[in-house]
Design a protein around this motif. Structure first.
Motif, PDB file in Angstrom:
ATOM      1  N   ALA A 287       0.819  -1.212   0.000  1.00  0.00           N
ATOM      2  CA  ALA A 287       0.000   0.000   0.000  1.00  0.00           C
ATOM      3  C   ALA A 287       0.854   1.263   0.000  1.00  0.00           C
ATOM      4  O   ALA A 287       0.407   2.314  -0.451  1.00  0.00           O
ATOM      5  N   LYS A 288       2.087   1.133   0.512  1.00  0.00           N
ATOM      6  CA  LYS A 288       2.991   2.289   0.606  1.00  0.00           C
ATOM      7  C   LYS A 288       4.394   1.834   0.189  1.00  0.00           C
ATOM      8  O   LYS A 288       5.204   1.428   1.029  1.00  0.00           O
ATOM      9  N   PRO A 289       4.697   1.850  -1.104  1.00  0.00           N
ATOM     10  CA  PRO A 289       5.949   1.307  -1.639  1.00  0.00           C
ATOM     11  C   PRO A 289       7.220   1.891  -1.032  1.00  0.00           C
ATOM     12  O   PRO A 289       8.250   1.220  -1.010  1.00  0.00           O
ATOM     13  N   ASP A 290       7.183   3.123  -0.535  1.00  0.00           N
ATOM     14  CA  ASP A 290       8.404   3.717   0.023  1.00  0.00           C
ATOM     15  C   ASP A 290       8.605   3.360   1.495  1.00  0.00           C
ATOM     16  O   ASP A 290       9.534   3.839   2.141  1.00  0.00           O
ATOM     17  N   ALA A 291       7.745   2.494   2.043  1.00  0.00           N
ATOM     18  CA  ALA A 291       7.885   2.078   3.446  1.00  0.00           C
ATOM     19  C   ALA A 291       9.204   1.326   3.640  1.00  0.00           C
ATOM     20  O   ALA A 291       9.565   0.480   2.830  1.00  0.00           O
ATOM     21  N   GLU A 292       9.918   1.650   4.706  1.00  0.00           N
ATOM     22  CA  GLU A 292      11.211   1.019   4.958  1.00  0.00           C
ATOM     23  C   GLU A 292      11.466   1.019   6.463  1.00  0.00           C
ATOM     24  O   GLU A 292      11.994   1.976   7.029  1.00  0.00           O
ATOM     25  N   VAL A 293      11.093  -0.070   7.133  1.00  0.00           N
ATOM     26  CA  VAL A 293      11.292  -0.179   8.573  1.00  0.00           C
ATOM     27  C   VAL A 293      12.769  -0.416   8.861  1.00  0.00           C
ATOM     28  O   VAL A 293      13.388  -1.311   8.266  1.00  0.00           O
ATOM     29  N   ASN A 294      13.355   0.366   9.763  1.00  0.00           N
ATOM     30  CA  ASN A 294      14.780   0.194  10.061  1.00  0.00           C
ATOM     31  C   ASN A 294      15.015  -1.111  10.825  1.00  0.00           C
ATOM     32  O   ASN A 294      14.088  -1.742  11.333  1.00  0.00           O
ATOM     33  N   THR A 295      16.272  -1.518  10.897  1.00  0.00           N
ATOM     34  CA  THR A 295      16.609  -2.821  11.493  1.00  0.00           C
ATOM     35  C   THR A 295      16.219  -2.908  12.967  1.00  0.00           C
ATOM     36  O   THR A 295      15.859  -3.976  13.453  1.00  0.00           O
ATOM     37  N   GLY A 296      16.287  -1.760  13.667  1.00  0.00           N
ATOM     38  CA  GLY A 296      15.903  -1.764  15.084  1.00  0.00           C
ATOM     39  C   GLY A 296      14.432  -2.103  15.260  1.00  0.00           C
ATOM     40  O   GLY A 296      14.067  -2.930  16.101  1.00  0.00           O
TER      41      GLY A 296
END
Length: 244
Positions: A52-61
């Motif tokens: 739904a949100k292609p630029d989503a990028e959860v950090n490793t933490g």
């Protein structure tokens, strides 16, 4: 993640959380929400959000926290061994000098708890019988690969290589207990001594130590099983008896 229970239902939830860039923290919250409400594994929930949100990028933490949340059954349980170990691992990042650690990090000294109030297993110093920690303070770990993990040490004793039928984990790894605090603050590693008789119980290292089973444990608060006795309280009629 633990505060998601009262969040609104429905697709609109994707637009509710906000963070500075809207690609990591808020995405982690929505992912956790989907895990909780839809019963999805974290990777599937994360994939749904990214669709739904292609630029989503959860950090490793945050990814680590989502994995922990999944492992705990999508509930925040501060008494969980998994939660305690994660919290300890984060301490060295937040308190690099290892000073003024939060009080809640340390388990209550069992000498301050009436045994009539708790039926928990106690572990006492084998030499002086001073209570050291409770069963709930033991942080279990997945058994390692055994002798193969020590190949770099060139062990040649056949008995050691074969395991010799002995118990693989010869130590308990615990959360820090209040009586350990003076030894732990401001240093990365050292010995753990009985607070009453000063006999050596084990060692600690914020960097981690290797269990006899081969598993690396970080951080490590290690008490040798040969230095303590396990004491169970049995209810017999109207009185209690300790079984060692």
């Amino acid at each position: 993640a633990g505060a998601l229970g009262g969040a609104p239902h429905g697709p609109a939830v994707l637009s509710l959380p906000c963070s500075h860039a809207g690609v990591s923290r808020s995405v982690a919250v929505v992912t956790a929400y989907l895990m909780k409400t839809e019963g999805l594994p974290w990777e599937e929930a994360y994939a749904a959000v990214r669709a739904a949100k292609p630029d989503a990028e959860v950090n490793t933490g945050f990814q680590g926290q989502l994995k922990l949340y999944e492992a705990m059954g999508c509930a925040v349980d501060s008494s969980s061994a998994l939660y305690k170990r994660y919290r300890l691992q984060m301490l060295t990042e937040r308190y690099p000098e290892l000073q003024d650690l939060p009080r809640e990090v340390f388990a209550v000294d069992p000498t301050n708890i009436s045994q009539t109030q708790s039926a928990e297993v106690l572990y006492k110093c084998r030499k002086c019988r001073r209570a050291l920690f409770r069963g709930s303070s033991i942080l279990s770990h997945t058994e390692g690969s055994g002798p193969a993990a020590f190949a770099h040490k060139r062990i040649t004793d056949p008995a050691q290589l074969a395991g010799d039928g002995r118990e693989k984990c010869t130590s308990y790894f615990t959360e820090p207990v209040q009586w350990m605090e003076p030894s732990l603050l401001g240093v990365m590693e050292g010995q753990l001594l009985c607070p009453k008789c000063a006999s050596k119980l084990g060692s600690f290292s914020w960097r981690g130590e290797q269990c006899s089973c081969g598993r690396w444990v970080t951080p490590a608060f290690q008490i040798h099983k040969s230095r303590v006795d396990e004491v169970r309280t049995l209810n017999v009629g109207n009185f209690q008896a300790a079984k060692t």
